[in-house]
Design a protein around this motif. Structure first.
Motif, PDB file in Angstrom:
ATOM      1  N   UNK A  40      38.009  34.179  22.710  1.00  0.00           N
ATOM      2  CA  UNK A  40      38.158  34.824  24.222  1.00  0.00           C
ATOM      3  C   UNK A  40      38.199  36.535  24.021  1.00  0.00           C
ATOM      4  N   UNK A  41      38.907  36.968  22.898  1.00  0.00           N
ATOM      5  CA  UNK A  41      38.911  38.418  23.049  1.00  0.00           C
ATOM      6  C   UNK A  41      37.463  39.074  22.886  1.00  0.00           C
ATOM      7  N   UNK A  42      36.319  38.466  22.561  1.00  0.00           N
ATOM      8  CA  UNK A  42      35.185  39.092  22.605  1.00  0.00           C
ATOM      9  C   UNK A  42      34.695  39.279  24.181  1.00  0.00           C
ATOM     10  N   UNK A  43      34.992  38.227  24.931  1.00  0.00           N
ATOM     11  CA  UNK A  43      34.907  38.360  26.380  1.00  0.00           C
ATOM     12  C   UNK A  43      35.651  39.486  27.072  1.00  0.00           C
ATOM     13  N   UNK A  44      37.034  39.469  26.444  1.00  0.00           N
ATOM     14  CA  UNK A  44      37.960  40.356  27.095  1.00  0.00           C
ATOM     15  C   UNK A  44      37.563  41.761  26.906  1.00  0.00           C
ATOM     16  N   UNK A  45      37.100  42.092  25.554  1.00  0.00           N
ATOM     17  CA  UNK A  45      36.529  43.472  25.152  1.00  0.00           C
ATOM     18  C   UNK A  45      35.377  43.981  25.991  1.00  0.00           C
ATOM     19  N   UNK A  46      34.470  43.114  26.282  1.00  0.00           N
ATOM     20  CA  UNK A  46      33.158  43.322  26.910  1.00  0.00           C
ATOM     21  C   UNK A  46      33.509  43.356  28.670  1.00  0.00           C
ATOM     22  N   UNK A  47      34.644  43.022  28.891  1.00  0.00           N
ATOM     23  CA  UNK A  47      34.895  43.104  30.384  1.00  0.00           C
ATOM     24  C   UNK A  47      36.280  43.788  30.740  1.00  0.00           C
ATOM     25  N   UNK A  48      36.614  44.776  29.831  1.00  0.00           N
ATOM     26  CA  UNK A  48      37.821  45.580  30.075  1.00  0.00           C
ATOM     27  C   UNK A  48      37.697  46.370  31.448  1.00  0.00           C
ATOM     28  N   UNK A  49      36.495  46.604  31.930  1.00  0.00           N
ATOM     29  CA  UNK A  49      36.699  47.422  33.179  1.00  0.00           C
ATOM     30  C   UNK A  49      37.036  46.661  34.386  1.00  0.00           C
ATOM     31  N   UNK A  50      36.886  45.442  34.251  1.00  0.00           N
ATOM     32  CA  UNK A  50      37.460  44.624  35.264  1.00  0.00           C
ATOM     33  C   UNK A  50      38.527  43.559  35.077  1.00  0.00           C
ATOM     34  N   UNK A  51      39.097  43.693  33.578  1.00  0.00           N
ATOM     35  CA  UNK A  51      40.266  42.857  33.388  1.00  0.00           C
ATOM     36  C   UNK A  51      41.320  43.662  32.681  1.00  0.00           C
ATOM     37  N   UNK A  52      42.551  43.914  33.679  1.00  0.00           N
ATOM     38  CA  UNK A  52      43.460  44.776  33.233  1.00  0.00           C
ATOM     39  C   UNK A  52      44.520  43.880  32.345  1.00  0.00           C
ATOM     40  N   UNK A  53      44.787  42.661  32.681  1.00  0.00           N
ATOM     41  CA  UNK A  53      45.699  41.739  32.137  1.00  0.00           C
ATOM     42  C   UNK A  53      44.825  40.423  31.556  1.00  0.00           C
ATOM     43  N   UNK A  54      44.697  40.296  30.210  1.00  0.00           N
ATOM     44  CA  UNK A  54      43.867  38.982  29.669  1.00  0.00           C
ATOM     45  C   UNK A  54      44.351  37.676  30.337  1.00  0.00           C
ATOM     46  N   UNK A  55      45.804  37.776  30.685  1.00  0.00           N
ATOM     47  CA  UNK A  55      46.254  36.575  31.061  1.00  0.00           C
ATOM     48  C   UNK A  55      46.040  36.349  32.749  1.00  0.00           C
ATOM     49  N   UNK A  56      45.379  37.003  33.270  1.00  0.00           N
ATOM     50  CA  UNK A  56      45.272  36.878  34.566  1.00  0.00           C
ATOM     51  C   UNK A  56      43.969  37.394  35.084  1.00  0.00           C
ATOM     52  N   UNK A  57      43.260  36.327  35.487  1.00  0.00           N
ATOM     53  CA  UNK A  57      41.816  36.506  36.029  1.00  0.00           C
ATOM     54  C   UNK A  57      41.879  36.083  37.546  1.00  0.00           C
ATOM     55  N   UNK A  58      40.841  36.623  38.376  1.00  0.00           N
ATOM     56  CA  UNK A  58      40.600  36.409  39.569  1.00  0.00           C
ATOM     57  C   UNK A  58      39.282  35.729  39.890  1.00  0.00           C
ATOM     58  N   UNK A  59      39.737  34.534  40.808  1.00  0.00           N
ATOM     59  CA  UNK A  59      38.352  33.736  41.015  1.00  0.00           C
ATOM     60  C   UNK A  59      37.145  34.551  41.853  1.00  0.00           C
ATOM     61  N   UNK A  60      36.059  34.275  41.243  1.00  0.00           N
ATOM     62  CA  UNK A  60      34.798  34.975  41.600  1.00  0.00           C
ATOM     63  C   UNK A  60      34.521  36.050  40.841  1.00  0.00           C
ATOM     64  N   UNK A  61      35.442  36.616  39.818  1.00  0.00           N
ATOM     65  CA  UNK A  61      35.162  37.725  38.969  1.00  0.00           C
ATOM     66  C   UNK A  61      33.677  37.307  37.996  1.00  0.00           C
ATOM     67  N   UNK A  62      32.879  38.118  37.984  1.00  0.00           N
ATOM     68  CA  UNK A  62      31.580  37.827  37.243  1.00  0.00           C
ATOM     69  C   UNK A  62      31.956  38.599  35.886  1.00  0.00           C
ATOM     70  N   UNK A  63      31.928  37.778  34.716  1.00  0.00           N
ATOM     71  CA  UNK A  63      32.283  38.332  33.475  1.00  0.00           C
ATOM     72  C   UNK A  63      31.102  38.319  32.659  1.00  0.00           C
ATOM     73  N   UNK A  64      30.977  39.294  31.911  1.00  0.00           N
ATOM     74  CA  UNK A  64      29.634  39.373  31.250  1.00  0.00           C
ATOM     75  C   UNK A  64      30.106  38.567  29.919  1.00  0.00           C
ATOM     76  N   UNK A  65      29.254  37.840  29.467  1.00  0.00           N
ATOM     77  CA  UNK A  65      29.146  36.974  27.960  1.00  0.00           C
ATOM     78  C   UNK A  65      28.409  37.321  26.834  1.00  0.00           C
TER      79      UNK A  65
END
Length: 230
Positions: free
Chosen positions: A186-211
């Motif tokens: 999961x850290x690979x996804x986290x690093x690629x989406x730091x612009x929209x993820x402030x807290x890796x433990x908290x995601x918001x429905x509808x967010x479009x994450x780069x894989x």
């Protein structure tokens, strides 16, 4: 044999010229001549020449000593011996015929056996060839079936984006089969989406994450180490 026939002819001539003829001479001469034609000299030489010798004794008694009475017992003895010799000739010819027939039957049996062996070998070769063709056909059928199955199997499309669902976490997303099939990445996804993820433990429905798809082995090692600390 020719000399003996000449003797018989001369004997007939001398007998015709004599005043009296022994009772059994003509029959004895005929018997000796017939046995000669029947190859008695070849098949039973000792018996046949003994017969001839007896006849010649009678001839000598008749023509040399002019004694037909004492000559007749020799001719009668010739007839008796001819009966025995004729029976032996018949039995010998029957044995030879039986042996020839047995040899013929044996040859026929051998020919039949050879033919049966040859037919069996040809049948075995045909069966082996057919079995080989069947195996080749089964192999081709299996290859074709695998090819059809592979062509019908849907290709797994690896997404480059993922829409966050309610309650999802980064480890859950990374664990999905079409993502990484490994929650520790999961850290690979986290690093690629730091612009929209402030807290890796908290995601918001509808967010479009780069894989991310192109990452190195070192990125994998670092991601596993990072997830192990969190």
């Amino acid at each position: 044999m020719c000399s003996f026939i000449w003797i018989i002819a001369v004997s007939f001539f001398l007998t015709a010229c004599s005043a009296s003829s022994p009772l059994w001479r003509d029959s004895a001469a005929i018997a000796v001549e017939e046995l000669g034609r029947q190859e008695a000299a070849k098949l039973f030489p000792q018996e046949y020449y003994n017969l001839v010798e007896t006849f010649e004794h009678g001839e000598a008694m008749l023509h040399v000593y002019d004694n037909s009475r004492d000559a007749d017992p020799y001719y009668l003895l010739v007839l008796q011996k001819s009966v025995v010799l004729r029976a032996e000739l018949l039995a010998s010819k029957e044995r030879m015929a039986a042996a020839a027939e047995a040899e013929k039957a044996e040859k026929a049996a051998q020919i039949a056996k050879d033919r049966a062996l040859r037919d069996a070998a040809e049948l075995e070769a045909r069966l082996a060839a057919q079995e080989r063709l069947n195996k080749e056909a089964l192999t081709r059928a299996a290859i074709a079936a695998r090819a059809r199955q592979n062509s019908q199997e849907p290709t797994l499309i690896l997404p480059s984006l993922h829409t966050v669902r309610r309650g999802e976490t980064l480890p859950q997303i990374a664990a999905r089969t079409e993502i990484y099939d490994d929650a520790s990445l999961w850290p690979i996804i986290y690093r690629a989406n730091r612009d929209q993820i402030r807290n890796p433990r908290q995601l918001w429905p509808g967010q479009k994450l780069k894989i991310p798809r192109n990452f190195s082995r070192d990125d994998i090692t670092e991601a596993k180490r990072y997830s192990g600390r969190k």
